[in-house]
Each structure stands twice: as structure tokens, then as C-alpha cells.
Design a protein around this motif. Sequence first.
Motif, PDB file in Angstrom:
ATOM      1  N   GLU A 172       0.825  -1.202   0.000  1.00 44.38           N
ATOM      2  CA  GLU A 172       0.000   0.000   0.000  1.00 44.38           C
ATOM      3  C   GLU A 172       0.864   1.260   0.000  1.00 44.38           C
ATOM      4  O   GLU A 172       0.368   2.360  -0.145  1.00 44.38           O
ATOM      5  CB  GLU A 172      -0.930   0.003   1.211  1.00 44.38           C
ATOM      6  N   GLY A 173       2.155   1.082   0.203  1.00 44.91           N
ATOM      7  CA  GLY A 173       3.090   2.199   0.157  1.00 44.91           C
ATOM      8  C   GLY A 173       3.742   2.254  -1.205  1.00 44.91           C
ATOM      9  O   GLY A 173       3.139   1.930  -2.227  1.00 44.91           O
ATOM     10  N   TYR A 174       5.017   2.638  -1.209  1.00 44.62           N
ATOM     11  CA  TYR A 174       5.706   2.765  -2.482  1.00 44.62           C
ATOM     12  C   TYR A 174       6.359   1.461  -2.929  1.00 44.62           C
ATOM     13  O   TYR A 174       6.845   1.346  -4.051  1.00 44.62           O
ATOM     14  CB  TYR A 174       6.792   3.849  -2.390  1.00 44.62           C
ATOM     15  N   VAL A 175       6.360   0.430  -2.068  1.00 50.04           N
ATOM     16  CA  VAL A 175       6.965  -0.846  -2.419  1.00 50.04           C
ATOM     17  C   VAL A 175       5.955  -1.675  -3.206  1.00 50.04           C
ATOM     18  O   VAL A 175       4.886  -2.012  -2.709  1.00 50.04           O
ATOM     19  CB  VAL A 175       7.406  -1.616  -1.151  1.00 50.04           C
ATOM     20  N   ASP A 176       6.278  -2.007  -4.440  1.00 52.09           N
ATOM     21  CA  ASP A 176       5.358  -2.751  -5.295  1.00 52.09           C
ATOM     22  C   ASP A 176       5.660  -4.244  -5.322  1.00 52.09           C
ATOM     23  O   ASP A 176       4.767  -5.064  -5.502  1.00 52.09           O
ATOM     24  CB  ASP A 176       5.415  -2.213  -6.733  1.00 52.09           C
ATOM     25  N   THR A 177       6.925  -4.579  -5.178  1.00 54.31           N
ATOM     26  CA  THR A 177       7.316  -5.969  -5.370  1.00 54.31           C
ATOM     27  C   THR A 177       8.676  -6.216  -4.727  1.00 54.31           C
ATOM     28  O   THR A 177       9.431  -5.279  -4.455  1.00 54.31           O
ATOM     29  CB  THR A 177       7.390  -6.299  -6.872  1.00 54.31           C
ATOM     30  N   ALA A 178       8.964  -7.471  -4.472  1.00 53.47           N
ATOM     31  CA  ALA A 178      10.316  -7.849  -4.083  1.00 53.47           C
ATOM     32  C   ALA A 178      11.192  -7.846  -5.337  1.00 53.47           C
ATOM     33  O   ALA A 178      10.712  -7.579  -6.450  1.00 53.47           O
ATOM     34  CB  ALA A 178      10.303  -9.234  -3.435  1.00 53.47           C
ATOM     35  N   GLU A 179      12.476  -8.122  -5.175  1.00 49.84           N
ATOM     36  CA  GLU A 179      13.307  -8.269  -6.364  1.00 49.84           C
ATOM     37  C   GLU A 179      12.706  -9.343  -7.268  1.00 49.84           C
ATOM     38  O   GLU A 179      12.147 -10.331  -6.795  1.00 49.84           O
ATOM     39  CB  GLU A 179      14.733  -8.667  -5.976  1.00 49.84           C
ATOM     40  N   ARG A 180      12.835  -9.158  -8.566  1.00 50.11           N
ATOM     41  CA  ARG A 180      12.178 -10.042  -9.520  1.00 50.11           C
ATOM     42  C   ARG A 180      12.531 -11.510  -9.283  1.00 50.11           C
ATOM     43  O   ARG A 180      11.663 -12.382  -9.312  1.00 50.11           O
ATOM     44  CB  ARG A 180      12.554  -9.622 -10.938  1.00 50.11           C
ATOM     45  N   ARG A 181      13.796 -11.801  -9.042  1.00 48.85           N
ATOM     46  CA  ARG A 181      14.198 -13.199  -8.864  1.00 48.85           C
ATOM     47  C   ARG A 181      13.550 -13.798  -7.620  1.00 48.85           C
ATOM     48  O   ARG A 181      13.228 -14.988  -7.586  1.00 48.85           O
ATOM     49  CB  ARG A 181      15.724 -13.313  -8.758  1.00 48.85           C
ATOM     50  N   TRP A 182      13.306 -12.965  -6.602  1.00 47.74           N
ATOM     51  CA  TRP A 182      12.714 -13.488  -5.378  1.00 47.74           C
ATOM     52  C   TRP A 182      11.210 -13.598  -5.481  1.00 47.74           C
ATOM     53  O   TRP A 182      10.602 -14.475  -4.866  1.00 47.74           O
ATOM     54  CB  TRP A 182      13.126 -12.630  -4.177  1.00 47.74           C
ATOM     55  N   GLU A 183      10.582 -12.748  -6.266  1.00 52.67           N
ATOM     56  CA  GLU A 183       9.156 -12.909  -6.507  1.00 52.67           C
ATOM     57  C   GLU A 183       8.884 -14.286  -7.117  1.00 52.67           C
ATOM     58  O   GLU A 183       7.949 -14.987  -6.715  1.00 52.67           O
ATOM     59  CB  GLU A 183       8.637 -11.823  -7.451  1.00 52.67           C
ATOM     60  N   ALA A 184       9.731 -14.685  -8.047  1.00 58.66           N
ATOM     61  CA  ALA A 184       9.550 -15.979  -8.695  1.00 58.66           C
ATOM     62  C   ALA A 184       9.873 -17.126  -7.741  1.00 58.66           C
ATOM     63  O   ALA A 184       9.132 -18.108  -7.657  1.00 58.66           O
ATOM     64  CB  ALA A 184      10.433 -16.054  -9.937  1.00 58.66           C
ATOM     65  N   ALA A 185      10.969 -17.004  -7.007  1.00 59.55           N
ATOM     66  CA  ALA A 185      11.390 -18.094  -6.130  1.00 59.55           C
ATOM     67  C   ALA A 185      10.436 -18.290  -4.961  1.00 59.55           C
ATOM     68  O   ALA A 185      10.065 -19.420  -4.616  1.00 59.55           O
ATOM     69  CB  ALA A 185      12.803 -17.829  -5.621  1.00 59.55           C
ATOM     70  N   LEU A 186      10.005 -17.179  -4.348  1.00 60.03           N
ATOM     71  CA  LEU A 186       9.151 -17.268  -3.161  1.00 60.03           C
ATOM     72  C   LEU A 186       7.716 -17.665  -3.491  1.00 60.03           C
ATOM     73  O   LEU A 186       6.936 -18.001  -2.587  1.00 60.03           O
ATOM     74  CB  LEU A 186       9.162 -15.932  -2.411  1.00 60.03           C
ATOM     75  N   ALA A 187       7.364 -17.657  -4.761  1.00 57.09           N
ATOM     76  CA  ALA A 187       6.012 -18.056  -5.156  1.00 57.09           C
ATOM     77  C   ALA A 187       5.718 -19.507  -4.781  1.00 57.09           C
ATOM     78  O   ALA A 187       4.550 -19.908  -4.676  1.00 57.09           O
ATOM     79  CB  ALA A 187       5.828 -17.860  -6.667  1.00 57.09           C
ATOM     80  N   ALA A 188       6.766 -20.290  -4.557  1.00 54.94           N
ATOM     81  CA  ALA A 188       6.574 -21.697  -4.190  1.00 54.94           C
ATOM     82  C   ALA A 188       6.118 -21.874  -2.744  1.00 54.94           C
ATOM     83  O   ALA A 188       5.699 -22.970  -2.362  1.00 54.94           O
ATOM     84  CB  ALA A 188       7.880 -22.468  -4.421  1.00 54.94           C
ATOM     85  N   ILE A 189       6.192 -20.823  -1.933  1.00 56.13           N
ATOM     86  CA  ILE A 189       5.757 -20.908  -0.536  1.00 56.13           C
ATOM     87  C   ILE A 189       4.237 -20.864  -0.488  1.00 56.13           C
ATOM     88  O   ILE A 189       3.621 -19.919  -0.993  1.00 56.13           O
ATOM     89  CB  ILE A 189       6.369 -19.756   0.289  1.00 56.13           C
TER      90      ILE A 189
END
Length: 290
Positions: free
Chosen positions: A202-219
Motif C-alpha cells: 500500500e506504500g511505495y513498495v510494489d514488489t520484491a526483487e524479480r528473482r525473489w518474486e519468482a522463487a518465493l512463489a513456491a511458498i
Amino acid sequence: MTSSESPAAGTRAWDAELTAAFDILLGGKPAEDPTAEYGVYYADDSLDEFLFPSAWATPAALAEPEPRQLPFPGADEYPLSPGVWRFDLSRSLFRFDDHLLDETGPWGEAGSKGPRPFGDDFVADIRAAATAGADQVLVRGAELGPLLARHGIDLTHESSKKLNNWLTVLFRVSTDGTLADAMRAATFTERGPEHLVPFDDEGYVDTAERRWEAALAAITRPELRDHLRMLCLDEDDARAAGAHYCSADRWPFTTDILASLGARLVVGWEYGESQAGTAVVKLPDTPHAR
């Protein structure tokens, strides 16, 4: 945990989720040495600037291995804060600047800082107690505490304020010595699933680093995934929220002094403008370095 699930079963499920998540963060199941000890250290430039006087910095407290929380600013408002950790002050490392010990640079009768607040006998004892192998003068709290008492040096007194930024600390987070417990502490997951941090989208942070968005999706647990996303922001976003994940190839803020003691970096995180850092390390076999 569902109503049909026992507390023990819920704990086992949570432990399994963390194990899987840590495998992701460490790039696959780590080759953990079961005979080794692992530790977590925290360094913070902004803390060093205002470290003394501190009510907790007594000779007895520094020598005591009993874990304790410290009154770090913002701990109540920000759960990803060192204020939630318990520290082992006896195994924390206190670094003395060479100019301070030698009375050179700004220290000394003609310097802007004036005379140092201790004598040559204390300096000799500090150098004798310093951790072998380090390229800087590092003393564990277990050795520093008795020396402060012997020489009548009071880090709780207002006079110790002049030592700020010249006597700094690499805090040892209290863990059981296993890699799993070190990772729990470093990722702020040791208090259980009820203390996970929501992603600040809800702030200015939209996403984690791209590589971690993909990796952490498995959680599979969304709350755990979002909590760890806050610890995997890019360097720009981590300046004001969460943390930036450092690989095992780059030591976080000033924790590289552990390398001179023989410690091996497992993983680390940096906060702010690289002004603070957490390092999970495999400790050397040398007892004094542990």
C-alpha cells in the motif's frame, strides 16, 4: 491451525514450512555441517552513533551469557527490528578504534576529542584480550566486562558519550547454534506465524526483487511468503522498508570483520542505505572466536 489439528501438529507444520522456505532462500537445501555452530550477528551504524551511555552496558551484563532484549528505538512500531531479538552480550564483539587506543588523530591532548577516558594499563589489557586473528581490536563482552570493572570504566555514565563511533558493537543474536535457528532469528520468524509482517504494497513498495518474486512463489502460506518478500526488496526500496537480501558472496554492513576470525558467511541482509546488516555465519572451530 484448524480445530481438529493439535498444537504439536501445528508446530510441526510450521517447522516444515520454514524449512522449505529457508531452502529457497539458501538456493536449495544447504549442506549443513551437523558438527558446526552457526550464529547471527547484527551491526548498525545509527546505533553506534548513539550507543553510550547505555543502562545495559554494565560489566556484569556484558559478561553474562543470559540472553536479553535491548531497548532499541522503534521496536514496538516495527516488527522487523533488532528490538525483537534477544542478544548474547557475552559473545558480542566490541571494536576499539586504533586512534582511540593510540591517542592519535582526534584523540589526545591536542585533538578535538581530548584525552581518552582510560589509561595505558586498560589499553594493554584490551589488546591482550583481543580476539586472535582479527585485523582490528575486537573484544568479546565476556572479556570486556571484567576489564571495565577492574579499571573503573562506566559505559552507563554520561562521560562515555564521547566514545560513540569509536567503540562500536557487532551484536550476537542469541540462538541455539543450529543453522535452522539462526535462519529463524535472521528472518524474524522465530516468534511464530502470528508475528509475520504483511507486505507493504500500500506504500511505495510494489514488489520484491524479480528473482525473489519468482522463487518465493513456491511458498504455500501467503502470510509467510509476504513476510519473506519484505526481506527480499531491491536496494532502493530497502532504504526505507524491509531489507535487501545479500548473497553469500557479499558481507552486509561491517560484518566482514567476522571473516578475519575465520567465520564463513551463509547469508546476509542489509537495511537502509547499507547502514545496518545481519549476517548468518558458520563459526570457526576456534573456541575463542565463538
